[in-house]
Design an enzyme around this catalytic site. Sequence first.
Site, PDB file in Angstrom:
ATOM      1  N   CYS A   2       0.794  -1.232   0.000  1.00  0.00           N
ATOM      2  CA  CYS A   2       0.000   0.000   0.000  1.00  0.00           C
ATOM      3  C   CYS A   2       0.833   1.293   0.000  1.00  0.00           C
ATOM      4  CB  CYS A   2      -0.949   0.061   1.183  1.00  0.00           C
ATOM      5  SG  CYS A   2      -2.084  -1.304   1.254  1.00  0.00           S
ATOM      6  N   LYS A 590       6.398  -4.298  -3.700  1.00  0.00           N
ATOM      7  CA  LYS A 590       7.828  -4.035  -3.515  1.00  0.00           C
ATOM      8  C   LYS A 590       8.200  -4.031  -2.043  1.00  0.00           C
ATOM      9  CE  LYS A 590      11.855  -2.842  -5.258  1.00  0.00           C
ATOM     10  NZ  LYS A 590      12.561  -3.903  -5.979  1.00  0.00           N
TER      11      LYS A 590
HETATM   12  C1  AGP Z   1      12.499  -9.946  -4.935  1.00  0.00           C
HETATM   13  O1  AGP Z   1      12.474  -9.925  -6.313  1.00  0.00           O
HETATM   14  C2  AGP Z   1      11.234  -9.839  -4.281  1.00  0.00           C
HETATM   15  N1  AGP Z   1      10.486  -8.734  -4.729  1.00  0.00           N
HETATM   16  C3  AGP Z   1      11.202 -10.085  -2.784  1.00  0.00           C
HETATM   17  O2  AGP Z   1      11.569 -11.402  -2.572  1.00  0.00           O
HETATM   18  C4  AGP Z   1      12.062  -9.162  -1.886  1.00  0.00           C
HETATM   19  O3  AGP Z   1      13.410  -9.429  -2.084  1.00  0.00           O
HETATM   20  C5  AGP Z   1      11.660  -9.400  -0.422  1.00  0.00           C
HETATM   21  O4  AGP Z   1      10.315  -9.048  -0.246  1.00  0.00           O
HETATM   22  C6  AGP Z   1      12.528  -8.662   0.554  1.00  0.00           C
HETATM   23  O5  AGP Z   1      12.442  -7.277   0.385  1.00  0.00           O
HETATM   24  P1  AGP Z   1      13.489  -6.294   1.075  1.00  0.00           P
HETATM   25  O6  AGP Z   1      14.830  -6.609   0.508  1.00  0.00           O
HETATM   26  O7  AGP Z   1      13.001  -4.920   0.755  1.00  0.00           O
HETATM   27  O8  AGP Z   1      13.450  -6.591   2.545  1.00  0.00           O
END
Ligand code: AGP
Length: 595
Positions: A2, A590
Amino acid sequence: MCGIFGIVSEEEKQLGSMLVEGGKRLSYRGYDSVGAATISGETIDLRKDIGKVEEVDDKLNLSELTGKRGIIQLRWATFGAPAQVNAQPFMDCKKEIVGAENGNVVNTIQLQELLEKEGHTIESTNDGEVCVHVVAKYMRQGNDMLKSIQLAYKEFKGDYALIFLNKTENKLYAIKKGSGLVVAVTEKESYCSSDVPSILPLTNKIIHMEDGDIAVIEPGKAEFYRVEDGSKVERETVEHTESMESAQKGGYEHFMLKEIHEQPNAARDLIDLLNDSKFVEPFVEEIKNARELYFVGCGTSHHACILGSYYFNKIAKRRAIPSLPQQFTEEYGNTLTPEDVIVFVSQSGETKDVLDALKFAKEKGCKVLGMMNVLGSTLMNIADVYLPIACGYEISVPATKTFLNQAIMFLYLAMREGGKDTAGLSELPDLIQKTIDETDEQCKELAGHIKGWKELYYLGYGITHPIAKEGALKLKEITYMHCEGIFSSEFKHGPLSAVEKDYPVAFITAPDNVDMMISHINEVACRHGKVLLIAEDNDVLQKYAESYVKIPKTSQTIFPILATVSAQLVSYYASKNLDLNPDFPRNLSKTLTVD
Ligand code: AGP
């Protein structure tokens, strides 16, 4: 998870178009539904529906909304299905307050029951609606907005950021607990948003709210109060020098492709930063003194942690335990001591799993170190010592350049820990560029071989095991196919049964492990599976390969970094072959600020 964006202006104007633009800049945070509300005079105009910001704008003409204040919310569904009824913002029963949330209020069901008993009509199953009604309840008891939010806070359990507007005051009210929220003030307008980049085209002077702050935001001014006792606090304005340009596509079809191509420069920037001892030395020192060392992160960041532990073992002969955040608390929680050092790794610095484990480690007295991309993030603020990975904004949901810089950072730290000369790292950016240039067509070709398949295994041995996992994650994330990355020697212990004629198995092998990998390739080849390869050029491997991505010649330790770049390109082209948008895969976000 969000995004929320609010504007309060001195003049009545077409705020809708500004809200939509702000929403587009936050679109990486959620695209299940979008809603915007403005207040003109004492009338709230609220429009919302499922879909991305552009789609909802086309359908409901969000851009034409006028008023002196407004909010937009982009939702990534947790409480309640992605549906119009659950889209934010929400109004209270009397249509006097409108509010939007990022985060999770975990006692929503209990609050909903209480509110309904008190006569409120709740239409959705979304926690944001409950928040608006709780604030309205206190307003009806004769409290002003500030006091009502303070009282409501005592009822909310969870981590969230909220913006509220009411129909009589030309102000935005915002509260932050656990989720990111920033404020910016200009002479005639003020803004409040989930992140810094979404505000940068409007002003680069940003105020970072702290957990437990309530902001009262007006055109030209913002005041901050502590939620516990209502005391007024000062919050510093920080001037951000980065540009929003880096958050735009710059001629590439997708952010993902742009970000893959940015990797040589991102690596160069990181290597320059590593020469700045102010950041690096305290970090290196903490690692050196650790009794036990853990690397903790989720998803792609977790894969970087696994690669980091290989680097520490191979280069520094030092044990480092890679772990998922919850696994860390569940599996190692009772054995932690204050002499242990935990490196928390997160692109966003806001991932809730990571922050929960970080708080746990702090309570145990451990030293907590942060490695993050987003400056000003919660991880950066809470960590005892931090190291930025210096990638600039990464917009595309699949992490690419941030993985590479996490990997380079771990390689550097392992070299320092092992007393090795790090000067050779300066060749890395050119090698990454060479990998992009030389393997791009081969990656397209390999992606063509998996078109039509619904599953795939990526196999790695030793140091390429995390790359197999990362290659698989990237592929499943943006093609929706089932894909696993496993240690190649494990394949014969079960998954091999899936192999039949033309079944695709992609092998990633570093130069020193080719002989071992040939055994594992044989197990697939003799069953007529389709052998796909990411490796340096090798005559024997060539005989098995139906498709071969040839990584430039390098060393055992640099190979995993270069192979990752090609695995990213394979995923990108596989996603394109399916006519999917790799930047915004369905169901994902993200930044995951929920459990
Ligand atoms: C990666 O391509 C993903 N979007 C996801 O696994 C991501 O790496 C994970 O949610 C961790 O995010 P962060 O590095 O912002 O903690």
